[in-house]
Design a protein around this motif. Structure first.
Motif, PDB file in Angstrom:
ATOM      1  N   PHE A  93       0.826  -1.205   0.000  1.00 22.85           N
ATOM      2  CA  PHE A  93       0.000   0.000   0.000  1.00 22.85           C
ATOM      3  C   PHE A  93       0.860   1.256   0.000  1.00 22.85           C
ATOM      4  O   PHE A  93       2.047   1.228   0.276  1.00 22.85           O
ATOM      5  N   GLN A  94       0.197   2.356  -0.283  1.00 21.25           N
ATOM      6  CA  GLN A  94       0.768   3.673  -0.148  1.00 21.25           C
ATOM      7  C   GLN A  94      -0.325   4.597   0.348  1.00 21.25           C
ATOM      8  O   GLN A  94      -1.484   4.477  -0.045  1.00 21.25           O
ATOM      9  N   GLU A  95       0.032   5.515   1.242  1.00 19.75           N
ATOM     10  CA  GLU A  95      -0.911   6.508   1.735  1.00 19.75           C
ATOM     11  C   GLU A  95      -0.514   7.863   1.185  1.00 19.75           C
ATOM     12  O   GLU A  95       0.674   8.187   1.093  1.00 19.75           O
ATOM     13  N   ILE A  96      -1.529   8.635   0.818  1.00 13.39           N
ATOM     14  CA  ILE A  96      -1.319   9.985   0.280  1.00 13.39           C
ATOM     15  C   ILE A  96      -2.280  10.908   0.987  1.00 13.39           C
ATOM     16  O   ILE A  96      -3.468  10.601   1.141  1.00 13.39           O
ATOM     17  N   ASP A  97      -1.793  12.050   1.444  1.00 17.73           N
ATOM     18  CA  ASP A  97      -2.630  13.047   2.115  1.00 17.73           C
ATOM     19  C   ASP A  97      -2.460  14.379   1.407  1.00 17.73           C
ATOM     20  O   ASP A  97      -1.345  14.864   1.243  1.00 17.73           O
ATOM     21  N   PHE A  98      -3.584  14.946   0.983  1.00 18.95           N
ATOM     22  CA  PHE A  98      -3.593  16.237   0.296  1.00 18.95           C
ATOM     23  C   PHE A  98      -4.402  17.225   1.117  1.00 18.95           C
ATOM     24  O   PHE A  98      -5.322  16.824   1.840  1.00 18.95           O
ATOM     25  N   VAL A  99      -4.105  18.506   1.000  1.00 17.36           N
ATOM     26  CA  VAL A  99      -4.970  19.540   1.552  1.00 17.36           C
ATOM     27  C   VAL A  99      -5.620  20.253   0.386  1.00 17.36           C
ATOM     28  O   VAL A  99      -5.062  20.347  -0.708  1.00 17.36           O
ATOM     29  N   LYS A 100      -6.832  20.754   0.646  1.00 17.30           N
ATOM     30  CA  LYS A 100      -7.514  21.515  -0.402  1.00 17.30           C
ATOM     31  C   LYS A 100      -8.191  22.725   0.187  1.00 17.30           C
ATOM     32  O   LYS A 100      -8.341  22.834   1.378  1.00 17.30           O
TER      33      LYS A 100
END
Length: 100
Positions: A93-100
């Motif tokens: 797996f890979q986790e990605i966190d973005f802000v918007k």
């Protein structure tokens, strides 16, 4: 405290065959358990279709801010799902966190 919305995505491949009953059960359990955590918004179960990506599925969700994201990470239901299902059934797996 940061008030930007956080989009958290976990993309993953399971140890089970893609179209198996075990995979369907994992995805359903993930949706049922994780979307029920009060701070989780816009939960989605996604299936990868690009040949450019090695992962088959994704869970996507939003949090109102960093505090809500931390509450999710520390929530007993999330921790139990990770311990009982994620750690035993996810091959990569890979986790990605973005802000918007």
């Amino acid at each position: 405290m940061n008030n930007e919305t956080i989009r958290h995505m976990a993309i993953f491949t399971l140890k089970h065959p893609v179209n198996s009953a075990e995979t369907a059960a994992f995805l359903k359990a993930g949706e049922d358990i994780l979307s029920a955590i009060p701070v989780v918004r816009n939960f989605e179960v996604l299936r990868q279709v690009s040949a450019k990506c090695e992962y088959d599925f994704g869970f996507s969700m939003e949090f109102d801010n960093q505090e809500a994201y931390e509450a999710y990470n520390n929530h007993p239901s999330h921790q139990a799902f990770v311990r009982e299902r994620w750690d035993t059934e996810v091959a990569g797996f890979q986790e990605i966190d973005f802000v918007k």
